[in-house]
Scaffold this motif. Structure first.
Motif, short mmCIF file in Angstrom:
data_model
loop_
_atom_site.label_atom_id
_atom_site.label_comp_id
_atom_site.label_asym_id
_atom_site.label_seq_id
_atom_site.Cartn_x
_atom_site.Cartn_y
_atom_site.Cartn_z
N GLY A 109 15.63 16.89 -16.19
CA GLY A 109 16.00 17.79 -15.10
C GLY A 109 14.96 18.88 -14.89
N ALA A 110 14.39 19.39 -15.99
CA ALA A 110 13.39 20.45 -15.91
C ALA A 110 12.14 19.96 -15.19
CB ALA A 110 13.04 20.96 -17.31
N TYR A 111 11.62 18.80 -15.58
CA TYR A 111 10.44 18.25 -14.92
C TYR A 111 10.71 18.03 -13.43
CZ TYR A 111 7.28 17.15 -18.80
OH TYR A 111 6.39 17.23 -19.83
N PHE A 112 11.88 17.47 -13.12
CA PHE A 112 12.20 17.16 -11.73
C PHE A 112 12.36 18.44 -10.91
CE2 PHE A 112 13.70 12.94 -10.00
CZ PHE A 112 13.38 13.23 -8.69
N THR A 113 13.00 19.45 -11.48
CA THR A 113 13.15 20.73 -10.79
C THR A 113 11.78 21.33 -10.49
OG1 THR A 113 15.32 21.14 -11.78
CG2 THR A 113 14.07 23.08 -11.01
N ASP A 114 10.89 21.32 -11.48
CA ASP A 114 9.54 21.84 -11.27
C ASP A 114 8.82 21.07 -10.17
OD1 ASP A 114 9.78 23.82 -13.17
OD2 ASP A 114 8.41 22.91 -14.61
N ARG A 173 10.21 22.09 -6.80
CA ARG A 173 9.81 23.46 -6.49
C ARG A 173 8.36 23.49 -6.01
NH1 ARG A 173 13.04 27.53 -9.15
NH2 ARG A 173 15.16 26.83 -8.77
N MET A 174 7.53 22.71 -6.67
CA MET A 174 6.13 22.65 -6.28
C MET A 174 6.00 22.10 -4.86
SD MET A 174 2.86 21.06 -8.30
CE MET A 174 3.62 19.48 -8.53
N HIS A 175 6.75 21.05 -4.55
CA HIS A 175 6.72 20.50 -3.19
C HIS A 175 7.12 21.55 -2.16
CE1 HIS A 175 5.85 16.55 -4.53
NE2 HIS A 175 7.07 16.17 -4.84
N GLU A 176 8.05 22.43 -2.53
CA GLU A 176 8.55 23.46 -1.62
C GLU A 176 7.65 24.68 -1.54
OE1 GLU A 176 12.33 24.18 -3.40
OE2 GLU A 176 13.15 22.26 -2.76
N GLY A 177 6.63 24.74 -2.40
CA GLY A 177 5.76 25.91 -2.42
C GLY A 177 6.35 27.08 -3.16
N ARG A 199 0.58 13.98 -2.63
CA ARG A 199 0.46 14.85 -1.46
C ARG A 199 0.20 16.25 -1.99
NH1 ARG A 199 6.45 16.40 0.77
NH2 ARG A 199 7.21 17.22 -1.17
N LEU A 200 -0.41 17.07 -1.17
CA LEU A 200 -0.64 18.45 -1.57
C LEU A 200 0.67 19.21 -1.48
CD1 LEU A 200 -3.99 19.31 0.21
CD2 LEU A 200 -3.60 19.05 -2.24
N PRO A 201 0.97 20.04 -2.47
CA PRO A 201 2.18 20.87 -2.37
C PRO A 201 1.95 21.96 -1.34
CG PRO A 201 0.92 21.49 -4.30
CD PRO A 201 0.22 20.29 -3.69
N ARG A 202 3.03 22.51 -0.87
CA ARG A 202 2.90 23.70 -0.02
C ARG A 202 2.31 24.81 -0.88
NH1 ARG A 202 8.81 23.73 2.48
NH2 ARG A 202 8.60 21.94 3.82
N ALA A 203 1.53 25.64 -0.28
CA ALA A 203 1.00 26.80 -1.01
C ALA A 203 2.16 27.71 -1.35
CB ALA A 203 -0.03 27.54 -0.18
N PRO A 204 2.24 28.18 -2.59
CA PRO A 204 3.34 29.07 -2.96
C PRO A 204 3.35 30.33 -2.09
CG PRO A 204 2.08 28.42 -4.89
CD PRO A 204 1.34 27.94 -3.68
#
Length: 191
Positions: free
Chosen positions: A112-117, A120-124, A179-184
């Motif tokens: 769950g931790a890996y997937f959450t990260d 989150r990265m995809h969402e920036g 794919r590139l993640p959104r920039a945080p």
């Protein structure tokens, strides 16, 4: 359930998951550290096919945990779902199934931790557990930004992760984003 009282593993599902996992590893073993356009297209084709097949398993059985597909199958299901980066809606649904399985004790908290990260990265958004790294076009590896780094050790401990999950180049090659993640938000651009 103890291993002695578990129902028999669904071999058909285990075979599907191990096949998809094997194919995923093969397609990600690119000639260079950063995939070429052709290699990237092959990865995306694998993601689409894998998402379709996993979605059928989710619809019929929910998250495929060890009772259904054994430890090997459960690990393969997590790895496959985690790496279907261009299948956003699929990943969000898989994440929900996985978190429900973690709550029931049918999946490890680290999954769950890996997937959450990853999501989150995809969402920036900065990641809470520090498991995700970026593979830049130059081949350089950098950790994706972490939310509230002072609490990273505690969050990792609760999720069963090492205090700081360091990435090895061989692991990153297989886990690299397609794919590139959104920039945080509020942080410098990573592009």
């Amino acid at each position: 359930m103890t291993p002695a009282t578990r129902p028999p593993v669904r071999l058909d599902l285990l075979l599907t998951l191990t096949r998809l996992h094997r194919e995923g590893i093969a397609v990600r073993m690119t000639r260079t550290f950063v995939p070429s356009r052709q290699e990237l297209l092959a990865i995306v084709r694998w993601e689409k096919r894998s998402a379709r097949e996993l979605e059928q398993i989710f619809e019929a059985h929910g998250w495929p945990g060890p009772d259904l597909v054994g430890e090997v199958g459960a690990e393969a299901a997590w790895w496959i779902a985690l790496l279907c980066d261009r299948q956003t809606a699929f990943q969000q649904g898989a994440h929900r199934h996985l978190l429900e399985a973690v709550e029931r004790g049918d999946a490890p908290a680290r999954h769950g931790a890996y997937f959450t990260d990853r999501l989150r990265m995809h969402e920036g958004v900065p990641q809470p557990y520090g498991t995700q790294y970026l593979l830049n076009a130059s081949g350089a590896i950098t950790r994706y930004p972490v939310a509230d780094p002072g609490l990273l050790g505690l969050r990792c401990h609760r999720a069963g992760l090492p205090k700081v999950a360091e990435a090895r180049p061989a692991d990153l090659r297989l886990m690299a984003l397609t794919r590139l993640p959104r920039a945080p938000t509020g942080l410098p651009s990573l592009r």
